[in-house]
Design a protein around this motif. Structure first.
Motif, short mmCIF file in Angstrom:
data_model
loop_
_atom_site.label_atom_id
_atom_site.label_comp_id
_atom_site.label_asym_id
_atom_site.label_seq_id
_atom_site.Cartn_x
_atom_site.Cartn_y
_atom_site.Cartn_z
N ASP A 161 0.85 -1.09 0.11
CA ASP A 161 -0.09 0.15 -0.01
C ASP A 161 0.87 1.04 0.00
N SER A 162 2.01 1.20 0.49
CA SER A 162 2.93 2.59 0.77
C SER A 162 3.30 2.81 -0.56
N LEU A 163 3.51 1.95 -1.52
CA LEU A 163 3.99 2.22 -2.89
C LEU A 163 2.96 2.62 -3.79
N ALA A 164 1.57 2.25 -3.51
CA ALA A 164 0.47 2.71 -4.35
C ALA A 164 0.46 4.29 -4.46
N PRO A 165 -0.21 4.42 -5.68
CA PRO A 165 -0.75 3.92 -6.84
C PRO A 165 0.42 3.68 -7.92
N ALA A 223 10.16 4.67 -3.44
CA ALA A 223 9.38 5.85 -4.29
C ALA A 223 9.25 6.91 -3.43
N ASP A 224 9.45 8.21 -3.96
CA ASP A 224 9.13 9.51 -3.49
C ASP A 224 8.22 10.01 -4.62
N MET A 225 6.98 9.54 -4.15
CA MET A 225 6.00 9.95 -5.24
C MET A 225 5.42 11.65 -5.49
N GLN A 226 5.86 12.30 -4.46
CA GLN A 226 5.99 13.91 -4.43
C GLN A 226 6.74 14.28 -5.43
N ALA A 227 7.88 13.95 -5.47
CA ALA A 227 9.22 14.10 -6.43
C ALA A 227 9.13 13.59 -7.84
N GLY A 228 8.33 12.32 -7.67
CA GLY A 228 8.42 11.47 -9.09
C GLY A 228 9.67 10.77 -9.30
N VAL A 229 10.17 10.17 -8.17
CA VAL A 229 11.73 9.34 -8.34
C VAL A 229 11.27 8.15 -7.57
N VAL A 230 11.79 6.97 -8.31
CA VAL A 230 11.85 5.71 -7.98
C VAL A 230 13.10 4.84 -7.83
N ASP A 246 20.52 8.19 -1.96
CA ASP A 246 21.59 9.26 -2.19
C ASP A 246 21.15 9.89 -3.74
N ALA A 247 21.25 8.52 -4.51
CA ALA A 247 21.14 8.77 -6.03
C ALA A 247 19.54 9.26 -6.31
N MET A 248 18.64 9.05 -5.43
CA MET A 248 17.23 9.56 -5.42
C MET A 248 17.36 11.02 -5.28
N GLU A 249 18.04 11.29 -4.18
CA GLU A 249 18.14 12.71 -3.82
C GLU A 249 18.60 13.63 -4.85
N GLU A 250 19.58 12.90 -5.91
CA GLU A 250 20.10 13.82 -6.81
C GLU A 250 19.25 14.12 -8.04
N ASN A 262 10.20 11.96 2.36
CA ASN A 262 9.13 11.53 1.56
C ASN A 262 8.99 10.31 0.90
N THR A 263 10.20 9.50 1.29
CA THR A 263 10.36 8.43 0.37
C THR A 263 9.83 7.16 1.25
#
Length: 255
Positions: free
Chosen positions: A9-13, A117-124, A144-148, A155-156
């Motif tokens: 659920d935490s990675l939906a949708p 997933a950070d759904m707010q930033a649109g990064v997985v 770290d790579a997602m933060e870049e 938010n992840t």
């Protein structure tokens, strides 16, 4: 047989899943959805299995991205399809992206598959975290790579998929010493096993590393790859039986 896909659920949708071995075309010791290009299974059958996963993820087969996993702490950013043979693929153990339409995937057979997933930033992201990679920092490297790419740790969300559980993970003194040398507090992830042996809590260790890194949410699905033979491949189970090889299950996520 239809594919069996575990979700959180935490990675939906977002479209994501920890695929079990059910619903694949492989036979023999690989019976099921073996997605390991590095296995000795028939490559055309593995390709069929991977195509079924790509279809479930709603991407073309060459947009289901995997790397040459080496139990490292290396995380790479992906922004295009990868279609090279497995031996020619980048050597790493995690992928991240902010590009829609790419399904990031990792292969496991007792190690932790971790989807981020950070759904707010649109990064997985997706990471393969065995004991060595987790100890060396592959989970933190993924963050770290997602933060870049604009993600924030708070938010992840991260979900650890099916992995070997503590009751099935017997290790020796040298293994234990490596963790205690890194941090004496790691003793809490070990319990006494048979004489001269300890039992290691790999998912518990992964969760602790994620939480210490400041992630917003982290969980384990609670599935043990060693115990649930009808659902998961297990390197350790195959080794105990003296089998020549073993299958690999896949976990994937996409924007």
């Amino acid at each position: 047989m239809t594919l069996e896909i575990l979700t959180a659920d935490s990675l939906a949708p977002l479209r994501h899943g920890f695929f079990t071995r059910r619903g694949g075309a492989s036979s023999g010791i690989f019976t099921g959805l073996n997605c390991g290009l590095g296995s000795s299974d028939q490559q055309e059958i593995v390709s069929i299995n991977r195509a079924r996963v790509a279809e479930a993820m709603q991407v073309p087969p060459d947009h289901l991205l995997t790397v040459y996993q080496t139990h490292s702490a290396t995380a790479l950013t992906a922004d295009a399809a990868i279609s090279a043979p497995i031996a020619e693929r980048p050597r790493a153990d995690a992928l991240v992206t902010a590009t829609p339409g790419l399904a990031l995937a990792v292969l496991t057979a007792d190690c932790q598959p971790v989807l981020f997933a950070d759904m707010q930033a649109g990064v997985v992201g997706a990471a393969h975290a065995g004991w060595r990679g987790a100890l060396d920092g592959v989970l933190e490297a993924t963050l770290d790579a997602m933060e870049e790419l604009g993600a924030t740790r708070a938010n992840t969300a991260a979900v650890i998929g099916p992995a070997i559980s503590q009751v099935a993970y017997e290790v020796d003194a040298g293994f234990t010493d490596a963790f205690l040398a890194a941090d004496p507090a790691n003793a809490r992830f070990f319990e006494q096993g048979a004489p001269g042996k300890m039992q290691f809590d790999l998912p518990g260790y992964g969760l602790a590393r994620l939480r210490a890194a400041g992630i917003g949410q982290a969980e384990w699905t609670g599935h043990c790859t060693y115990a649930e033979e009808d659902r998961f491949y297990s390197y350790r189970r195959a080794t105990h039986r003296g089998e020549a090889d073993y299958g690999r299950q896949i976990a994937a996520i996409r924007l």
